[in-house]
Design a protein around this motif. Structure first.
Motif, PDB file in Angstrom:
ATOM      1  N   THR A  46      -2.406 -15.637   1.662  1.00 52.22           N
ATOM      2  CA  THR A  46      -1.663 -14.064   0.440  1.00 52.22           C
ATOM      3  C   THR A  46      -2.094 -13.739  -0.496  1.00 52.22           C
ATOM      4  O   THR A  46      -2.696 -12.801  -0.763  1.00 52.22           O
ATOM      5  CB  THR A  46      -0.417 -13.886   1.249  1.00 52.22           C
ATOM      6  N   ARG A  47      -1.854 -15.010  -1.827  1.00 57.35           N
ATOM      7  CA  ARG A  47      -1.983 -14.693  -2.652  1.00 57.35           C
ATOM      8  C   ARG A  47      -3.704 -14.475  -3.617  1.00 57.35           C
ATOM      9  O   ARG A  47      -3.667 -14.079  -4.415  1.00 57.35           O
ATOM     10  CB  ARG A  47      -1.176 -16.130  -4.068  1.00 57.35           C
ATOM     11  N   SER A  48      -4.020 -15.848  -2.679  1.00 62.45           N
ATOM     12  CA  SER A  48      -5.738 -15.477  -2.723  1.00 62.45           C
ATOM     13  C   SER A  48      -6.617 -14.137  -2.585  1.00 62.45           C
ATOM     14  O   SER A  48      -7.629 -13.426  -3.419  1.00 62.45           O
ATOM     15  CB  SER A  48      -6.416 -16.268  -2.473  1.00 62.45           C
ATOM     16  N   PHE A  49      -6.050 -13.641  -1.020  1.00 62.69           N
ATOM     17  CA  PHE A  49      -6.303 -12.215  -0.887  1.00 62.69           C
ATOM     18  C   PHE A  49      -6.381 -11.369  -2.098  1.00 62.69           C
ATOM     19  O   PHE A  49      -7.346 -10.417  -1.574  1.00 62.69           O
ATOM     20  CB  PHE A  49      -5.458 -11.615  -0.025  1.00 62.69           C
ATOM     21  N   PHE A  50      -4.966 -11.028  -2.221  1.00 59.71           N
ATOM     22  CA  PHE A  50      -4.944 -10.105  -3.218  1.00 59.71           C
ATOM     23  C   PHE A  50      -5.539 -10.557  -4.897  1.00 59.71           C
ATOM     24  O   PHE A  50      -5.608  -9.453  -5.487  1.00 59.71           O
ATOM     25  CB  PHE A  50      -2.492  -9.898  -3.378  1.00 59.71           C
TER      26      PHE A  50
ATOM     27  N   ALA B  12      -7.991 -11.807  -4.911  1.00 64.18           N
ATOM     28  CA  ALA B  12      -9.135 -11.075  -5.230  1.00 64.18           C
ATOM     29  C   ALA B  12      -9.431  -9.861  -5.210  1.00 64.18           C
ATOM     30  O   ALA B  12     -10.223  -9.453  -5.454  1.00 64.18           O
ATOM     31  CB  ALA B  12      -9.878 -12.209  -3.941  1.00 64.18           C
ATOM     32  N   ARG B  13      -8.667  -8.795  -4.986  1.00 64.10           N
ATOM     33  CA  ARG B  13      -8.411  -7.105  -5.017  1.00 64.10           C
ATOM     34  C   ARG B  13      -8.436  -6.810  -5.784  1.00 64.10           C
ATOM     35  O   ARG B  13      -7.746  -6.098  -5.801  1.00 64.10           O
ATOM     36  CB  ARG B  13      -7.663  -7.441  -4.049  1.00 64.10           C
ATOM     37  N   GLY B  14      -7.610  -7.472  -6.857  1.00 66.37           N
ATOM     38  CA  GLY B  14      -7.230  -7.363  -8.400  1.00 66.37           C
ATOM     39  C   GLY B  14      -5.690  -6.223  -7.440  1.00 66.37           C
ATOM     40  O   GLY B  14      -5.646  -5.593  -8.636  1.00 66.37           O
TER      41      GLY B  14
ATOM     42  N   TRP C  49       4.107  -4.659  -0.928  1.00 68.36           N
ATOM     43  CA  TRP C  49       2.521  -4.284  -1.653  1.00 68.36           C
ATOM     44  C   TRP C  49       2.433  -2.764  -1.418  1.00 68.36           C
ATOM     45  O   TRP C  49       2.787  -1.823  -0.367  1.00 68.36           O
ATOM     46  CB  TRP C  49       1.901  -5.407  -1.555  1.00 68.36           C
ATOM     47  N   TYR C  50       2.468  -2.779  -3.296  1.00 71.60           N
ATOM     48  CA  TYR C  50       1.864  -1.013  -3.122  1.00 71.60           C
ATOM     49  C   TYR C  50       0.504  -0.869  -3.694  1.00 71.60           C
ATOM     50  O   TYR C  50      -0.093  -1.588  -4.479  1.00 71.60           O
ATOM     51  CB  TYR C  50       2.374  -0.794  -4.611  1.00 71.60           C
ATOM     52  N   ARG C  51      -0.328   0.369  -3.207  1.00 71.47           N
ATOM     53  CA  ARG C  51      -1.888   0.987  -3.489  1.00 71.47           C
ATOM     54  C   ARG C  51      -2.168   2.054  -3.586  1.00 71.47           C
ATOM     55  O   ARG C  51      -1.745   2.760  -3.580  1.00 71.47           O
ATOM     56  CB  ARG C  51      -2.488   0.315  -2.137  1.00 71.47           C
TER      57      ARG C  51
ATOM     58  N   GLU D 145      -6.081  -2.357   5.073  1.00 67.60           N
ATOM     59  CA  GLU D 145      -5.667  -3.338   4.346  1.00 67.60           C
ATOM     60  C   GLU D 145      -5.106  -4.363   5.336  1.00 67.60           C
ATOM     61  O   GLU D 145      -5.063  -6.054   4.962  1.00 67.60           O
ATOM     62  CB  GLU D 145      -5.869  -3.437   3.259  1.00 67.60           C
ATOM     63  N   VAL D 146      -4.135  -3.452   5.438  1.00 66.16           N
ATOM     64  CA  VAL D 146      -3.111  -5.331   6.054  1.00 66.16           C
ATOM     65  C   VAL D 146      -3.553  -5.466   7.647  1.00 66.16           C
ATOM     66  O   VAL D 146      -3.825  -6.486   7.582  1.00 66.16           O
ATOM     67  CB  VAL D 146      -1.882  -4.073   7.350  1.00 66.16           C
ATOM     68  N   GLN D 147      -4.631  -5.093   7.968  1.00 63.49           N
ATOM     69  CA  GLN D 147      -5.159  -5.214   9.224  1.00 63.49           C
ATOM     70  C   GLN D 147      -6.456  -6.134   8.633  1.00 63.49           C
ATOM     71  O   GLN D 147      -6.114  -7.729   9.510  1.00 63.49           O
ATOM     72  CB  GLN D 147      -6.350  -4.427   9.415  1.00 63.49           C
TER      73      GLN D 147
END
Lengths: 187, 322
Positions: B25-29, B31-33, B110-112, B123-125
Motif C-alpha cells: 500500500t505504501r509503495s502504491f501511494f 509511486a503516485r505521489g 486517503w484524499y485526492r 484508484e480503489v480498484q
C-alpha cells in the motif's frame, strides 16, 4: 422494572420476550459502517425449552427476567408436587409437573439438582447428567448375548421407560444419561 | 478466557500477509505521489455520526476522544496544503464487537484533491488489484437504487417504512424490535439482510449514490432520475463492507447544520451529544479544496485476502486478548 440495553447482551443473560423468560445463547452485531446497528440474538425460552431468534435495534432496552438458580436436593414427590430443599438453608420448594418436565422421571430421592426460580417460583429443574436406577420390569434376559445389537424396553424404579441391551435383567442397576434418556452401562 | 492464554490470534503467516499489505500500500501511494501523513489519534472533539460512538478518555482532567477515523484532522491538512495524502492508523469505536467488528481496527484513509468520485473508485480498484493476488479480482458498480431494485424490487429513494416492513415480511426475515417509522434504519436492515446477500459472493461491488438522508460528510446532488443522492460510495466484497468514499462536503454552514442535526438525533435517542470539532469548522470556513476521500478497513480486506469468516482470525491480538 430492571431492564438491559442491547449493548449489555451476552450469553447467559436472562431477558423477557413476549411474556416468557429467555436466556441468550448467541448475540451477533449486524452493522453497516455508517448505519444503524442491530443485535441478532438467539435465545432459549426457559419455560418451554424452545429456541428462538429475534433481532433488536441496538439501543433498545428489554425487560430483565427475574431468574435465580439454587442448588437443591430432591426430597420426595406427593404425586402432585416434587419437594426440593436447599441443603444449607433448609428452604423448601414445591415444583409442579410442568416445572419438573423430564426431570421427574429420573429422580428417586436425595439427588442434587439445580432449581431455576422465575419471580421466586419454580420454573425448571435440572437433574444430574447421570443417574443410577434399578430395573423393575423387563423381558427375561438373553444369556450370553452381550455383543450383539438389539434392544428391548425396561421400566426403571422411577417409572421411566428406556431402551436397554437384551442382556439386562430385573434388579440390575443402570447408569442413565438424563440429557438423552439413554442407557450408558450397568452401574 | 483464561488469563494465561497469552498467544496472539494471528499466525506467523498472517503477520507476514499484514506486513505485505502495508508495504504494498505504501509503495502504491509513493509511486503516485500521495504523501503519507500522521495525525492525532486523541482529540478534544469527536465524531457526530448518530450510529458511531467514540471511546472517551481523559487528558489533564478534561474529556478526550479516540479517533473513529482520521477524517477531521486530514481535512484540516487539506485546507492548509491541498496535497493528495494518505494515512494508515488505528481507529476506535465503542460497542462494535462481533464476527466482523473489533473496537480497535486499522484504517487506510486517503484524499485526492481534484479527482472525482468515479476516478477515486478507479484508484480503489487499482489498489485492490495490486493487493489481491489470489486471482484477477472482479469489480462491479451499482447504484444503491439498482442494488435495491434487483434484490427487493423497489426504489429506495421513494419507499416508506410501511413498505419496508411489508418487504421484510414478504421475504420472511425478522422485523427487528424497535424498528418503527425511520426509513433509513429500515433500509440499513434490508441492505444487510437482502440486498448485500444478493450481490456476487466472490467479487467486489461498488455501491454508489446513497440516499441523501445517509450523506454523512458527502455532498448531495440530484441524479438524472431526479433522486436526491449523496455523492458517496461503499465497496463490499460479497456482503462484507470494506470501504466508504465521499465527494467531501466543503460548505461550512451545511457542515454546522449536519452536526446540529446529528446531535439533535443523538439527544432524541438519549445519547450524549458529540463535542463539535470547531477546528474542522474553521478549516472549512477557510476553504477545503474540491476533494474526494475514502476510508478502507484494512482488517476487513485481510479477511477477504485469506478467506477469514471472522475478524479475529486476521487480528494480531483481538479485543479478548488485548
Amino acid at each position: 422494572m430492571a431492564t438491559y440495553s442491547t449493548n449489555e447482551f451476552k450469553n447467559g443473560l436472562k431477558i423477557m420476550l413476549d411474556g416468557y423468560p429467555c436466556t441468550i445463547t448467541e448475540n451477533i452485531l449486524v452493522k453497516p459502517g455508517k448505519g444503524q446497528a442491530f443485535n441478532r440474538v438467539k435465545m432459549r425460552n426457559l419455560k418451554t425449552g424452545r429456541t428462538l431468534e429475534k433481532t433488536f435495534k441496538t439501543t433498545e432496552s428489554v425487560e430483565a427476567a427475574d431468574i435465580e438458580e439454587r442448588n437443591v436436593d430432591f426430597l420426595y414427590s406427593d404425586g402432585e408436587h416434587w419437594h426440593l430443599m436447599e441443603p444449607e438453608t433448609f428452604e423448601q420448594y414445591a415444583a409442579d409437573a410442568v416445572a419438573m418436565g423430564d426431570a421427574a422421571k429420573w429422580l428417586k430421592g436425595q439427588e442434587a439438582c439445580v432449581l431455576m426460580l422465575w419471580n421466586g417460583q419454580p420454573l425448571s429443574v435440572s437433574t444430574p447428567n447421570f443417574v443410577e436406577l434399578a430395573v423393575t420390569e423387563t423381558d427375561p434376559g438373553l444369556k450370553g448375548d452381550t455383543a450383539q445389537g438389539g434392544s428391548k424396553l425396561a421400566i426403571l424404579e422411577t417409572g421411566a421407560e428406556i431402551k436397554v441391551p437384551l442382556f439386562i435383567e430385573i434388579g440390575d442397576v443402570l447408569k442413565v444419561d438424563t440429557r438423552t434418556g439413554e442407557y450408558v452401562s450397568r452401574a | 478466557m483464561s488469563v494465561t492464554d497469552w498467544r496472539p490470534d494471528a499466525t506467523l503467516d498472517m503477520l507476514r500477509l499484514r506486513a505485505r499489505v502495508l508495504q504494498t500500500t505504501r509503495s502504491f501511494f509513493l509511486a503516485r505521489g500521495v504523501l503519507e501523513v500522521e495525525t492525532p489519534i486523541l482529540s478534544h472533539a469527536c465524531a457526530s455520526d448518530r450510529h458511531i460512538e467514540s471511546l472517551q478518555s481523559r487528558v489533564a482532567g478534561a474529556a478526550a476522544f479516540l479517533n473513529t477515523s482520521p477524517e477531521f484532522t486530514m481535512k484540516r491538512l487539506l485546507a492548509a496544503y491541498a496535497e493528495p495524502m494518505f494515512q494508515i492508523c488505528k481507529v476506535f469505536r465503542e460497542d462494535e464487537l462481533g464476527p466482523w467488528h473489533n473496537p480497535e481496527f486499522s484504517m487506510l484513509e486517503w484524499y485526492r484533491p481534484g479527482l472525482d468520485l468515479g476516478a477515486l473508485m478507479d484508484e480503489v480498484q487499482q489498489l485492490i488489484t495490486v493487493l489481491d493476488t489470489r486471482h484477477a479480482p472482479e469489480f462491479t458498480r451499482l447504484t444503491y437504487r439498482d442494488a435495491f431494485e434487483r434484490a427487493v424490487g423497489f426504489n429506495p429513494h421513494q419507499v416508506t417504512a410501511a413498505e419496508c416492513r411489508a418487504c421484510a415480511q414478504a421475504h420472511a426475515i425478522d422485523c427487528p424490535v424497535g424498528l418503527n417509522d425511520d426509513v433509513d434504519e429500515w433500509l440499513d436492515w434490508l441492505l444487510t439482510q437482502l440486498v448485500l446477500p444478493a450481490l456476487p459472493k466472490h467479487s467486489y461491488t461498488f455501491i454508489y449514490e446513497y440516499p441523501a438522508t445517509q450523506c454523512a460528510l458527502a455532498k448531495i446532488s440530484r441524479n438524472p432520475a431526479g433522486d436526491a443522492v449523496a455523492q458517496r460510495f461503499e465497496l463490499v466484497y460479497g456482503e462484507l463492507e470494506l470501504a466508504n468514499g465521499y465527494d467531501e462536503l466543503q460548505d461550512a454552514a451545511e457542515q454546522v447544520a449536519r452536526f446540529q442535526a446529528d446531535n439533535a438525533a443523538r439527544l432524541a435517542l438519549g445519547q450524549a451529544p458529540a463535542v463539535i470539532d470547531q477546528h474542522l469548522l474553521a478549516a472549512l470556513a477557510h476553504g477545503l479544496p474540491e476533494t474526494c476521500g475514502v476510508a478502507l478497513g484494512l482488517d476487513r480486506l485481510l479477511m477477504v485476502l485469506c478467506g477469514a469468516q471472522c475478524i479475529e482470525e486476521v487480528l494480531t491480538f483481538s479485543w479478548q486478548k488485548a
